[in-house]
Design a protein around this motif. Structure first.
Motif, PDB file in Angstrom:
ATOM      1  N   ASP A  26       0.995  -1.364   0.008  1.00 32.01           N
ATOM      2  CA  ASP A  26      -0.056   0.051  -0.138  1.00 32.01           C
ATOM      3  C   ASP A  26       0.453   0.960   0.072  1.00 32.01           C
ATOM      4  N   TYR A  27       2.261   1.238   0.491  1.00 30.89           N
ATOM      5  CA  TYR A  27       3.192   2.270   0.542  1.00 30.89           C
ATOM      6  C   TYR A  27       3.266   2.636  -0.992  1.00 30.89           C
ATOM      7  N   TYR A  28       3.350   1.936  -1.579  1.00 29.81           N
ATOM      8  CA  TYR A  28       3.760   1.708  -3.200  1.00 29.81           C
ATOM      9  C   TYR A  28       2.254   2.178  -3.969  1.00 29.81           C
ATOM     10  N   LYS A  29       0.800   2.221  -2.969  1.00 29.24           N
ATOM     11  CA  LYS A  29      -0.115   2.882  -4.098  1.00 29.24           C
ATOM     12  C   LYS A  29       0.193   1.156  -4.923  1.00 29.24           C
ATOM     13  N   ASP A  31      -1.202  -2.198  -6.779  1.00 25.18           N
ATOM     14  CA  ASP A  31      -2.459  -3.038  -7.189  1.00 25.18           C
ATOM     15  C   ASP A  31      -2.290  -4.291  -6.901  1.00 25.18           C
TER      16      ASP A  31
END
Ligand code: ATR
Length: 291
Positions: A26-29, A31
């Motif tokens: 999630d930190y790197y967004k 998917d």
């Protein structure tokens, strides 16, 4: 297309890998969903085969499948072959590659968090299962001078000592390697003379029938030794309490867990793992399950 990574094991209810891996993704967004895939033994080979599908990036493999998985994938990295266990599978265009990042996690935590330089040191390993194998080979590669293995089932300690001695001979590593009976006077002597004690047994693990047990009493632990417990839940195990009482230095299993996961994260995504984020998510997850 959403992609997937999972941890495959049985049972899985206490795994915190989904929490800290998802936090990193999630930190790197990205998917990508990291899921817990609890798989029964009879379904392991189909679960591993599913990793070949394009939406799956790979998996972590945990207890009790690290050894079996080695035989179900296409290529195994040299260190994982040596240890005989795979904890990370990467899907490269339908081909499954296996790695073992446990040893890397163990050594990184030893150096960076416990400030311990293993070369020429004497160590005692308690246990002779999968975790002990990874630790044993990792320490040998770091050129320890002595490695004594104590295990409840002596035959397993002897077999691990034999494998380590063979590897040392083949690679011209000179180290004293021996197996000793569990809780014997030989363990006492080895512990007295060592600088590093590593608990690779499940004694002290929360939820087990031996969560109150320490493999060593405090009067046996030298005060200048480092006591390293691979158990990470609870963070303060009975062994670590004994070590503190003896005045020894201590390190628990959480940093090894996060560092092995960070190395796996890099293998799947090609990105540096955000360690601070992973550590705080792992700690938060442990608090939730009572760690
Ligand atoms: P892992 O992959 O985490 O190493 P494992 O391969 O099942 O798990 O190994 C568990 C280790 O904990 C073994 O060394 C085991 O000793 P045995 O080989 O005699 O089974 C050790 N262990 C588990 N329960 C124990 C207990 N109650 N007392 C002492 N050792 C114990």
């Amino acid at each position: 297309m959403t992609q997937f990574i999972g941890v495959i094991g049985y049972p899985l209810k206490h795994s915190v890998s989904p929490d800290f891996q998802q936090a990193a993704l999630d930190y790197y967004k990205l998917d990508i969903r990291y899921e817990a895939w609890e798989v029964k033994a009879a379904d392991l080979s189909s679960a591993i085969n599913r990793l070949r599908q394009p939406q799956n990036l790979g998996a972590n493999i945990t207890v009790p499948y690290k050894e079996t998985t080695l035989r179900l994938i296409d290529e195994v990295d040299d260190f994982a072959s040596l240890v005989g266990a795979v904890n990370t599978v990467v899907n490269r265009h339908g081909k499954l590659l296996g790695f073992n990042t446990d040893a890397h996690g163990f050594i990184k935590a030893l150096r960076d968090d416990a400030n311990f330089e293993p070369e020429n040191k004497r160590a005692v390993i308690l246990g002779a299962g999968g975790a002990a194998r990874a630790v044993g080979f990792a320490l040998l590669e770091e050129k320890l001078s002595s490695l004594i293995i104590a295990n409840r089932t002596l035959a397993k300690a002897e077999s691990l000592a034999g494998l380590l001695a063979k590897h040392a001979a083949n690679n011209k590593i000179s180290a004293e390697i021996a197996a000793v009976p569990w809780q014997s006077s030989k363990v006492t002597k080895a512990v007295e003379n060592c600088q590093l004690i590593v608990n690779c047994t499940s004694l002290g693990m929360r939820g087990s029938s031996y969560e109150e047990e320490s493999p060593l009493a405090s009067d046996l632990i030298p005060k200048d030794a480092l006591v390293y417990d691979l158990v990470y839940n609870p963070s303060e195990t009975p062994l670590l309490r004994m070590a503190q009482k003896a005045g020894a230095s201590t390190i628990g299993g959480l940093s090894m867990l996060v560092y092995q996961g960070a190395a796996s994260f890099k293998l799947w995504t090609g990105r540096e793992a955000p360690l601070d984020i992973m550590f705080s998510a792992a700690k938060q997850a442990l608090t939730k399950i009572g760690g």
